[in-house]
Scaffold this active site. Structure first.
Site, PDB file in Angstrom:
ATOM      1  N   HIS A 134     -41.099  26.916 -33.096  1.00 13.69           N
ATOM      2  CA  HIS A 134     -41.699  26.727 -34.428  1.00 13.69           C
ATOM      3  C   HIS A 134     -42.713  25.579 -34.451  1.00 13.69           C
ATOM      4  CE1 HIS A 134     -39.488  29.528 -37.114  1.00 13.69           C
ATOM      5  NE2 HIS A 134     -38.554  29.454 -36.176  1.00 13.69           N
ATOM      6  N   ASP A 141     -39.521  32.731 -39.202  1.00  9.71           N
ATOM      7  CA  ASP A 141     -38.228  33.287 -39.600  1.00  9.71           C
ATOM      8  C   ASP A 141     -38.460  34.019 -40.910  1.00  9.71           C
ATOM      9  OD1 ASP A 141     -37.090  31.988 -37.444  1.00  9.71           O
ATOM     10  OD2 ASP A 141     -36.458  30.256 -38.606  1.00  9.71           O
ATOM     11  N   GLU A 212     -31.328  36.486 -32.689  1.00 11.86           N
ATOM     12  CA  GLU A 212     -31.510  36.274 -34.128  1.00 11.86           C
ATOM     13  C   GLU A 212     -32.352  37.391 -34.735  1.00 11.86           C
ATOM     14  OE1 GLU A 212     -33.332  32.394 -34.378  1.00 11.86           O
ATOM     15  OE2 GLU A 212     -31.724  31.487 -33.213  1.00 11.86           O
TER      16      GLU A 212
HETATM   17  C1  LIG Z   1     -32.074  28.906 -36.026  1.00  9.34           C
HETATM   18  C2  LIG Z   1     -33.446  29.306 -36.404  1.00  9.34           C
HETATM   19  N1  LIG Z   1     -33.877  28.792 -37.651  1.00  9.34           N
HETATM   20  C3  LIG Z   1     -34.505  29.120 -35.341  1.00  9.34           C
HETATM   21  O1  LIG Z   1     -35.623  28.928 -35.694  1.00  9.34           O
HETATM   22  N2  LIG Z   1     -34.148  29.221 -34.057  1.00  9.34           N
HETATM   23  C4  LIG Z   1     -35.129  29.128 -33.030  1.00  9.34           C
HETATM   24  C5  LIG Z   1     -34.654  29.599 -31.711  1.00  9.34           C
HETATM   25  C6  LIG Z   1     -35.764  27.773 -32.930  1.00  9.34           C
HETATM   26  O2  LIG Z   1     -35.151  26.741 -33.198  1.00  9.34           O
HETATM   27  O3  LIG Z   1     -36.939  27.762 -32.503  1.00  9.34           O
HETATM   28 ZN   LIG Z   2     -36.926  30.701 -35.975  1.00 11.86          ZN
END
Ligand SMILES: C[C@@H](N)C(=O)N[C@H](C)C(=O)O
Ligand SMILES: [Zn+2]
Length: 242
Positions: A134, A141, A212
Site C-alpha cells: 500500500h 482494499d 485476502e
Molecule cells: C490487512 C490488509 N488491510 C492489507 O492491506 N494487507 C496487505 C497484505 C498489506 O498490508 O499490504
Molecule cells: Zn490491502
C-alpha cells in the site's frame, strides 16, 4: 519473515499519486484514520494514476453487468508510519482478543502471534527494495456496493484475521453436505460476490492477494510476483512513496 514477492525488481515509472475520483464509493469514516493512524498530510484515498485508470475500467465493466453498482474503496495509499501503526495495533488487538498481555509473553508466543499478523499484513519495511504494497500507492482494499451504496455481503469483514477471509473459503462450503441448506445457499451467494469482484478486477489487470478477498494490486512487487506465478514476465513499476 521475508515475503516471497520482496525479491522482485522495481523500476518506478514516476507516476504521481492522485485522489480517487468521486465516481467511486469511498467507505467513510476511514477505519485507520478513526484509530488515530499517523497520516500527516497524506490521504488513504489516493492511488497512482495508472491504478485509478484500471479501477475505472473495472467499475465500467461492473456497471455493464449490474447498473448502479460500484467499487467500494476501503483503503488505498498507506504511508509507512501507518503500516507500522496498523501492524502494532493488530498485534495488540489479537493478543487482547486471546486474553494475553503482549508485554508479558515469552518470545516464542509473541513470534507466533506476529506470524499470524504478517499472514494478513505486509512488513513495514523502510528498505526501498521491499516497500509494503500500500505504500507504493498501487494496492487497494475494496468491496462491491449496490445501487443504493450498500456494501454486498462478502462473508467476512475486510481485515478480519480468520480463515473466512481466504478468497476461496466459501467455495468448498457450497457443496458441503454436512452444512444446512441455508448455510450452503449463503456460501454460494457470498462466493458469487467474491468471484464477481475478482473477475472485474482481474480483467482490468489487477492481481488479488492469495489470502485476502479484498486486496488487489497492479504494478507493485506482489503483482509482479503473481504475474510470474502465471508464467508472465513482469517487473514492478511502482516503488514506495514517502
Ligand atoms: C490487512 C490488509 N488491510 C492489507 O492491506 N494487507 C496487505 C497484505 C498489506 O498490508 O499490504
Ligand atoms: Zn490491502
Amino acid at each position: 519473515m521475508a515475503k516471497p514477492y520482496s525479491s522482485m525488481p522495481i523500476e518506478d515509472c514516476g507516476e504521481p499519486l492522485q485522489p480517487i475520483p468521486p465516481e467511486f464509493f469511498c467507505l467513510r469514516p476511514h477505519p485507520y484514520q478513526s484509530l488515530g493512524a499517523p497520516y500527516g498530510a497524506a490521504s488513504p484515498f489516493y492511488l497512482r494514476q495508472g491504478v485509478i485508470k484500471a479501477l475505472q475500467l473495472a467499475q465500467s465493466q461492473l456497471n455493464a453487468l449490474h447498473p448502479g453498482w460500484r467499487l467500494g474503496i476501503f483503503d488505498g495509499y498507506r504511508p509507512l508510519p501507518v503500516q507500522q501503526f496498523m501492524v502494532d495495533y493488530t498485534l495488540k488487538d489479537l493478543a487482547q482478543a486471546r486474553g494475553l498481555i503482549l508485554g508479558e509473553l515469552p518470545p516464542s508466543q509473541r513470534e507466533a502471534l506476529e506470524a499470524e499478523v504478517y499472514t494478513f499484513w505486509a512488513i513495514p519495511s523502510d528498505n526501498p527494495l521491499t516497500p509494503p504494497p500500500h505504500s507504493t500507492g498501487s494496492a487497494v482494499d475494496l468491496t462491491l456496493v449496490d445501487a443504493e451504496d450498500q456494501p454486498l455481503d462478502m462473508g467476512s469483514a475486510i481485515d478480519e484475521l480468520s480463515e473466512r477471509s481466504h478468497p476461496n473459503y466459501y467455495e468448498s462450503r457450497q457443496g458441503d453436505r454436512t452444512l444446512s441448506l441455508p448455510d450452503r445457499a449463503y456460501a454460494s451467494q457470498v462466493h458469487e460476490h467474491r468471484s464477481l469482484l475478482y473477475q472485474m478486477m482481474q480483467s482490468a489487470g489487477f492481481q488479488r492477494h492469495p489470502q485476502e478477498w479484498w486486496h488487489f494490486s497492479l504494478g507493485d512487487q506482489l503483482w509482479a510476483w503473481l504475474e510470474t506465478q502465471h508464467g508472465r514476465r513482469a517487473i514492478a513499476r511502482y516503488g514506495g512513496i514517502h
